[in-house]
Write an enzyme that holds these catalytic residues in place. Structure first.
Site, mmCIF file in Angstrom:
data_model
loop_
_atom_site.group_PDB
_atom_site.id
_atom_site.type_symbol
_atom_site.label_atom_id
_atom_site.label_comp_id
_atom_site.label_asym_id
_atom_site.label_seq_id
_atom_site.Cartn_x
_atom_site.Cartn_y
_atom_site.Cartn_z
ATOM 1 N N GLU A 39 54.008 13.966 32.468
ATOM 2 C CA GLU A 39 55.114 13.045 32.191
ATOM 3 C C GLU A 39 54.577 11.726 31.639
ATOM 4 O O GLU A 39 54.663 10.669 32.254
ATOM 5 C CB GLU A 39 55.941 12.865 33.471
ATOM 6 C CG GLU A 39 56.569 14.182 33.918
ATOM 7 C CD GLU A 39 57.194 14.152 35.305
ATOM 8 O OE1 GLU A 39 57.308 13.065 35.900
ATOM 9 O OE2 GLU A 39 57.562 15.234 35.810
ATOM 10 N N HIS A 86 59.593 9.176 36.662
ATOM 11 C CA HIS A 86 59.438 10.589 36.314
ATOM 12 C C HIS A 86 60.110 10.865 34.970
ATOM 13 O O HIS A 86 60.789 10.014 34.414
ATOM 14 C CB HIS A 86 60.092 11.478 37.376
ATOM 15 C CG HIS A 86 59.360 11.535 38.677
ATOM 16 N ND1 HIS A 86 58.568 12.604 39.048
ATOM 17 C CD2 HIS A 86 59.286 10.654 39.701
ATOM 18 C CE1 HIS A 86 58.042 12.380 40.236
ATOM 19 N NE2 HIS A 86 58.470 11.196 40.661
ATOM 20 N N GLU A 113 64.355 9.429 36.424
ATOM 21 C CA GLU A 113 63.966 10.468 35.474
ATOM 22 C C GLU A 113 64.324 9.978 34.076
ATOM 23 O O GLU A 113 65.502 9.864 33.725
ATOM 24 C CB GLU A 113 64.694 11.785 35.776
ATOM 25 C CG GLU A 113 64.368 12.396 37.132
ATOM 26 C CD GLU A 113 63.103 13.248 37.101
ATOM 27 O OE1 GLU A 113 62.474 13.349 36.032
ATOM 28 O OE2 GLU A 113 62.760 13.823 38.160
#
Length: 422
Positions: free
Chosen positions: A181, A305, A382
């Site tokens: 990531e 993330h 995210e």
């Protein structure tokens, strides 16, 4: 004599295997599909398929909100996979026809832009650490280096504290616990730079009225491996004593409802392998000890993330129960998502508890900090996107993603302050 010869042969073979540097993993013609799951039977079939066959890799697990699964398929399995989908009536959409093409494009962007450190390409661990050294040298009065601990392979896990005074409310940011990531460490370094150099009033308010503790690259071994050997590597790099598979999902290895409710895997080859026990990884053990040592120095915990555009709050281990301050967490979350949507990009984030809007994930860092250190404002962010590029977000989207992060963080901290948490 024969036994000695066999042992000697094994040693030679083992040495040869150790000395030979494995080639970089390529993903030529690997495809990523979006699957629309209609029932539990379909979901179980997909889960078992990926568990039993390493030629499939789930990029995005099933969630109740979208009812989608994103899965990467080895080209050798393409025909079988299509027959499987047809047989069980699983509708699908091709998101990425060739994963290697995205990786190659990403590398070409880096090759074209090989100058000073910036946010038009992704940087390797050594570059990020050299940049951190420059930051400490350039801002000695407001920055301080700290060491979380050391990785399995002996790398130092470095952090930066930014402080314009003493006894100010603290925010802790952990980034890149999942190696592939890359947008997370890019966003973390950009955020650090903005806190130190931006003249915008709202950013200066963040920088000067709060203490920031930021770890740009937490999973240092995995991150290095993702740059050198396998762009899609996710886990840590500690070998397993009874399996040929390496590593643990660091975000399932914290000792908070560890392995509960099928929120992680006991299979060492799984991307969500929780480890043989909590704190099996020196990285997570070190972070838990470091956070405990400074627990009076911070009130908010954020974990970076990708991907999916979610703002996730506790709990991750169960969807049958919500935390006592869930309404406050959602009010803060609403401020975050609204601020991002109001930017020119119009990007939409979905908010909610991890288990209710995404999936059950036990043993996460955010849940451990919330439950065990009693820090009642914690989120997993995210970042972009929704699957068009997935983990290989083009470098051209780094700055837009960072701008969204800053807008969201300004709103998040403001609302957290208004509700009396900091």
């Amino acid at each position: 004599m024969r036994l000695i010869w066999l042992l000697a042969s094994l040693v030679v073979l083992a040495s040869a295997g150790t000395l030979k540097d494995p080639p970089r993993q390529r993903y030529d013609n690997y495809s990523v599909y979006r699957l629309n799951i209609r029932n539990k039977i379909q979901l179980t079939l997909i889960s078992k398929l990926c568990e039993l066959n390493k030629k499939y890799d789930i990029w995005k697990e099933y969630d109740e909100y979208s009812k989608e699964v994103h899965i990467m398929v080895n080209p050798a399995e393409a025909k079988h996979f299509q027959l499987f989908l047809k047989l069980y009536g699983i509708s699908n959409e091709l998101l990425i026809p060739n994963v290697q093409k995205l990786i190659d494009d990403e590398q070409m962007a880096s090759a074209r832009d090989s100058g000073a450190f910036g946010w038009t390409r992704y940087h390797e661990l050594a570059e990020i650490e050299a940049w951190l050294d420059d930051i400490f040298a350039a801002h000695p009065t407001v920055t301080e280096e700290f060491t979380v601990g050391y990785s399995y392979q002996g790398r130092r896990i470095r952090g930066i504290k930014i402080s314009h005074g003493t006894n100010k409310p603290g925010i802790f940011i952990e980034s890149n616990i999942h190696a592939r990531e890359w947008i997370t460490s890019a966003s973390a370094t950009w955020f650090i730079n903005e806190l130190l150099t931006s003249q915008q009033p709202e950013v200066r308010n963040l920088a000067e009225n709060y203490d920031w503790h930021i770890v740009p690259v937490f999973n240092v071994d995995g991150f290095e491996y993702s740059h050198r050997k396998d762009r899609m590597w996710r886990k840590t790099r500690q070998p397993h004593p009874t399996s040929s598979c390496f590593g643990v999902d660091g975000n399932r290895n914290f000792d908070s409802h560890w392995m509960e409710n099928n929120g992680a895997s006991s299979n060492p080859c799984s991307e969500t392998f929780a480890g043989a026990e909590p704190w099996s990884e020196p990285e997570t053990k070190a972070l838990s000890e470091y956070l405990t040592s400074i627990k009076d120095k911070f009130s908010v915990y954020i974990s970076f993330h990708s991907y999916g555009q979610w703002l996730l709050s506790p709990y991750g281990h169960t969807k049958e129960e919500l935390p006592p301050n869930y309404d406050d967490l959602q009010e803060i979350g609403s401020a975050f998502t609204a601020a991002i949507k109001n930017l020119v990009y119009g990007t939409e984030f979905v908010r909610g508890s991890t288990a209710t809007v995404l999936y059950v994930a036990s043993g996460s860092s955010v849940d451990w900090v919330y439950n065990e250190l009693d820090k009642k404002v914690g989120y997993t962010i995210e970042f972009r996107d929704k699957g068009r590029f997935g983990f290989v977000l083009p470098p051209a989207q780094i700055k837009p993603n960072c701008e969204e992060l800053m807008a969201g963080m300004i709103a998040l901290i403001k609302k957290t302050n208004e509700l009396g948490y900091i």
